[in-house]
Enzyme design. Structure first.
Site, PDB file in Angstrom:
ATOM      1  N   GLU A 127       0.802  -1.250   0.000  1.00  0.00           N
ATOM      2  CA  GLU A 127       0.000   0.000   0.000  1.00  0.00           C
ATOM      3  C   GLU A 127       0.823   1.282   0.000  1.00  0.00           C
ATOM      4  O   GLU A 127       0.553   2.196   0.770  1.00  0.00           O
ATOM      5  CB  GLU A 127      -0.976  -0.027   1.197  1.00  0.00           C
ATOM      6  CG  GLU A 127      -1.898  -1.220   1.171  1.00  0.00           C
ATOM      7  CD  GLU A 127      -2.807  -1.335   2.402  1.00  0.00           C
ATOM      8  OE1 GLU A 127      -2.777  -0.439   3.251  1.00  0.00           O
ATOM      9  OE2 GLU A 127      -3.549  -2.330   2.477  1.00  0.00           O
ATOM     10  N   ASN A 168       2.095  -5.177  -3.176  1.00  0.00           N
ATOM     11  CA  ASN A 168       0.684  -5.485  -2.897  1.00  0.00           C
ATOM     12  C   ASN A 168      -0.103  -4.201  -2.621  1.00  0.00           C
ATOM     13  O   ASN A 168       0.355  -3.337  -1.868  1.00  0.00           O
ATOM     14  CB  ASN A 168       0.642  -6.385  -1.645  1.00  0.00           C
ATOM     15  CG  ASN A 168      -0.712  -6.983  -1.349  1.00  0.00           C
ATOM     16  OD1 ASN A 168      -1.337  -7.587  -2.226  1.00  0.00           O
ATOM     17  ND2 ASN A 168      -1.186  -6.834  -0.118  1.00  0.00           N
ATOM     18  N   HIS A 204     -10.477  -6.009  -2.270  1.00  0.00           N
ATOM     19  CA  HIS A 204     -11.549  -5.816  -1.285  1.00  0.00           C
ATOM     20  C   HIS A 204     -12.713  -5.166  -2.036  1.00  0.00           C
ATOM     21  O   HIS A 204     -12.681  -3.977  -2.348  1.00  0.00           O
ATOM     22  CB  HIS A 204     -11.074  -4.933  -0.128  1.00  0.00           C
ATOM     23  CG  HIS A 204     -10.002  -5.582   0.692  1.00  0.00           C
ATOM     24  ND1 HIS A 204     -10.256  -6.707   1.461  1.00  0.00           N
ATOM     25  CD2 HIS A 204      -8.689  -5.303   0.860  1.00  0.00           C
ATOM     26  CE1 HIS A 204      -9.131  -7.076   2.075  1.00  0.00           C
ATOM     27  NE2 HIS A 204      -8.175  -6.236   1.724  1.00  0.00           N
ATOM     28  N   GLU A 232      -6.205 -10.622  -1.229  1.00  0.00           N
ATOM     29  CA  GLU A 232      -7.033 -10.367  -0.036  1.00  0.00           C
ATOM     30  C   GLU A 232      -8.509 -10.320  -0.406  1.00  0.00           C
ATOM     31  O   GLU A 232      -9.278  -9.505   0.124  1.00  0.00           O
ATOM     32  CB  GLU A 232      -6.618  -9.045   0.637  1.00  0.00           C
ATOM     33  CG  GLU A 232      -5.152  -8.974   1.001  1.00  0.00           C
ATOM     34  CD  GLU A 232      -4.752  -7.713   1.768  1.00  0.00           C
ATOM     35  OE1 GLU A 232      -5.636  -6.976   2.253  1.00  0.00           O
ATOM     36  OE2 GLU A 232      -3.546  -7.459   1.861  1.00  0.00           O
ATOM     37  N   ASP A 234     -12.278 -10.266  -0.797  1.00  0.00           N
ATOM     38  CA  ASP A 234     -13.551 -10.385  -0.085  1.00  0.00           C
ATOM     39  C   ASP A 234     -14.545  -9.463  -0.779  1.00  0.00           C
ATOM     40  O   ASP A 234     -14.155  -8.499  -1.438  1.00  0.00           O
ATOM     41  CB  ASP A 234     -13.445 -10.158   1.430  1.00  0.00           C
ATOM     42  CG  ASP A 234     -12.795  -8.856   1.853  1.00  0.00           C
ATOM     43  OD1 ASP A 234     -12.613  -7.951   1.011  1.00  0.00           O
ATOM     44  OD2 ASP A 234     -12.476  -8.723   3.058  1.00  0.00           O
TER      45      ASP A 234
HETATM   46  O1  G3I Z   1      -4.630  -7.961  18.940  1.00  0.00           O
HETATM   47  C1  G3I Z   1      -5.346  -6.891  19.511  1.00  0.00           C
HETATM   48  C2  G3I Z   1      -6.088  -7.328  20.720  1.00  0.00           C
HETATM   49  O2  G3I Z   1      -5.178  -7.712  21.692  1.00  0.00           O
HETATM   50  C3  G3I Z   1      -6.987  -6.195  21.200  1.00  0.00           C
HETATM   51  O3  G3I Z   1      -7.770  -6.637  22.268  1.00  0.00           O
HETATM   52  C4  G3I Z   1      -7.896  -5.694  20.103  1.00  0.00           C
HETATM   53  C5  G3I Z   1      -8.736  -4.513  20.514  1.00  0.00           C
HETATM   54  O4  G3I Z   1      -8.984  -3.632  19.439  1.00  0.00           O
HETATM   55  O5  G3I Z   1      -7.100  -5.308  19.008  1.00  0.00           O
HETATM   56  C6  G3I Z   1      -6.347  -6.380  18.479  1.00  0.00           C
HETATM   57  O6  G3I Z   1      -5.603  -5.959  17.377  1.00  0.00           O
HETATM   58  C7  G3I Z   1      -6.366  -5.712  16.209  1.00  0.00           C
HETATM   59  C8  G3I Z   1      -5.952  -6.712  15.131  1.00  0.00           C
HETATM   60  O7  G3I Z   1      -6.566  -6.370  13.910  1.00  0.00           O
HETATM   61  C9  G3I Z   1      -6.346  -8.146  15.493  1.00  0.00           C
HETATM   62  O8  G3I Z   1      -7.749  -8.258  15.599  1.00  0.00           O
HETATM   63  C10 G3I Z   1      -6.054  -4.292  15.767  1.00  0.00           C
HETATM   64  O9  G3I Z   1      -6.576  -3.372  16.715  1.00  0.00           O
HETATM   65  C11 G3I Z   1      -6.635  -4.031  14.409  1.00  0.00           C
HETATM   66  O10 G3I Z   1      -6.165  -2.773  13.945  1.00  0.00           O
HETATM   67  C12 G3I Z   1      -6.201  -5.104  13.432  1.00  0.00           C
HETATM   68  O11 G3I Z   1      -6.840  -4.855  12.205  1.00  0.00           O
HETATM   69  C13 G3I Z   1      -6.227  -5.469  11.087  1.00  0.00           C
HETATM   70  C14 G3I Z   1      -5.892  -4.402  10.071  1.00  0.00           C
HETATM   71  O12 G3I Z   1      -5.329  -5.025   8.914  1.00  0.00           O
HETATM   72  C15 G3I Z   1      -4.889  -3.403  10.609  1.00  0.00           C
HETATM   73  O13 G3I Z   1      -4.756  -2.350   9.759  1.00  0.00           O
HETATM   74  C16 G3I Z   1      -7.192  -6.467  10.494  1.00  0.00           C
HETATM   75  O14 G3I Z   1      -7.385  -7.552  11.397  1.00  0.00           O
HETATM   76  C17 G3I Z   1      -6.658  -7.019   9.182  1.00  0.00           C
HETATM   77  O15 G3I Z   1      -7.647  -7.767   8.530  1.00  0.00           O
HETATM   78  C18 G3I Z   1      -6.276  -5.856   8.279  1.00  0.00           C
HETATM   79  O16 G3I Z   1      -5.703  -6.392   7.105  1.00  0.00           O
HETATM   80  C19 G3I Z   1      -5.380  -5.449   6.078  1.00  0.00           C
HETATM   81  C20 G3I Z   1      -4.152  -5.971   5.375  1.00  0.00           C
HETATM   82  O17 G3I Z   1      -3.102  -6.215   6.288  1.00  0.00           O
HETATM   83  C21 G3I Z   1      -3.681  -5.020   4.279  1.00  0.00           C
HETATM   84  N1  G3I Z   1      -4.764  -4.725   3.360  1.00  0.00           N
HETATM   85  C22 G3I Z   1      -6.006  -4.266   3.979  1.00  0.00           C
HETATM   86  C23 G3I Z   1      -6.482  -5.265   5.038  1.00  0.00           C
HETATM   87  C24 G3I Z   1      -7.798  -4.850   5.613  1.00  0.00           C
HETATM   88  O18 G3I Z   1      -7.714  -3.636   6.308  1.00  0.00           O
END
Ligand code: G3I
Length: 302
Positions: A127, A168, A204, A232, A234
């Site tokens: 990105e 990516n 996405h 990715e 969906d």
């Molecule tokens: O692990 C912590 C947990 O301990 C805590 O309790 C909780 C409370 O908010 O947060 C948890 O971390 C979160 C993590 O996902 C696991 O669930 C983060 O806050 C959250 O920001 C994170 O989001 C991820 C996101 O990337 C971050 O930008 C998404 O799961 C994940 O699907 C998403 O993936 C991205 C790709 O890497 C790049 N392309 C876009 C895609 C979708 O946004």
């Protein structure tokens, strides 16, 4: 074949899912993964904040769990992601100049080196472009200048010469200003011998996504001389409208020789990052959706 991975394998492709290691203990999650998919990627566990929470102190626990699971079940592993403006640990965010450059290349050496030989393709850089095709003004871009992406690819190549190295991004679902910018970068890298092997198209999507040039876009990158991967996927929506979008994307991939696989960004709607959009192939109860049937049918026709 009657599974996604099995059907994809018939034409030499993989069909993968983004996985969180903490869900592997859930029987339906692990059973669906093992039955249907032949590739995995870490949804979060291999990102910079997870793997190097303090400078020089690496934590591979989540990633190692995923790689072990993949290897025990004959699956490939995509690596996601070595360098990204988001999910950087706090200690990276204030670094400047050569100190940030050193931190970036040390991180790549540490992570890609740890998994050397076990990753089929790495999202080296994620990105880094704006919608208008210019470089995103991240800390990396502002501190290191235009050369940082190339430096990242060279560091990844040194650490794991056998992995395919990918750039990516999202909103690259057709021929548009953003994909034009990435295309120009890949063309330049290939002309100058910068090691890049593939471009990942996150995809996405939703039921109103315009996919009129989706396949043509994959084709123009493949014609440049890189592999293309749907990384990715969906699709927000439901029923036949959702299935039609999945069908279009899968048809595009199987029509392009150098499209070597598709990854959906999760298994079940229950754990999707998109909340209530129900964008995946299995519903909250792990039942196959109409979109699943569409994807399987296309893969079997390839
Ligand atoms: O692990 C912590 C947990 O301990 C805590 O309790 C909780 C409370 O908010 O947060 C948890 O971390 C979160 C993590 O996902 C696991 O669930 C983060 O806050 C959250 O920001 C994170 O989001 C991820 C996101 O990337 C971050 O930008 C998404 O799961 C994940 O699907 C998403 O993936 C991205 C790709 O890497 C790049 N392309 C876009 C895609 C979708 O946004």
């Amino acid at each position: 074949a009657d599974t996604l991975g099995g059907a994809a394998a018939q034409s030499g492709r993989y069909f993968g899912a983004a996985i969180a290691p903490n869900f592997l203990g859930e029987t339906q999650y692990a059973d669906t993964l093992n039955a249907e998919f032949n590739s995995i990627v870490a949804e979060n566990a291999m990102k910079w904040d997870a793997t190097e929470p303090n400078r020089g102190q690496f934590n591979f626990s989540g990633g190692d769990t995923l790689v072990a699971h993949a290897e025990a079940n004959g699956m490939e592993v995509r690596g996601h992601t070595l360098v990204w403006h988001a999910q950087q640990p706090g200690w990276v965010q204030g670094l400047t100049g050569d100190d940030l450059r050193q931190a970036m290349t040390d991180h790549i050496a540490g992570v890609a080196g740890h998994y050397q030989g076990r990753i089929s393709s790495w999202d080296v850089v994620n990105e880094a472009f704006e919608e208008d095709g210019s470089r995103r003004q991240s800390n990396l871009q502002q501190q290191l200048g235009d050369g940082w992406i190339e430096e990242a690819f060279r560091a990844a190549d040194a650490a794991d010469p056998d992995a395919r190295l990918c750039y990516n991004d999202y909103n690259t679902d057709g021929i548009n200003a953003k994909s034009d910018g990435i295309y120009a970068m890949v063309e330049d890298f290939l002309a100058r011998g910068v090691p890049i092997d593939c471009v990942g198209f996150q995809s996405h999507l939703s039921t109103d996504s315009n996919l009129s040039t989706y396949q043509a876009n994959l084709e123009r990158f493949a014609a440049l001389g890189v592999d293309v991967e749907i990384t990715e996927l969906d699709v927000g929506g439901s029923g036949s409208a959702q299935a039609d979008v999945y069908r279009t994307v899968t048809e595009a991939c199987v029509a392009v020789d150098r499209c070597n696989g598709i990854t959906t960004w999760g298994i079940t709607d229950k754990y999707s990052w998109r909340g209530d959009d129900t964008p995946l192939l299995f519903d909250d109860a792990y039942q196959k959706k109409e979109a699943y049937d569409a994807v399987l049918e296309v893969l079997n026709s390839a």
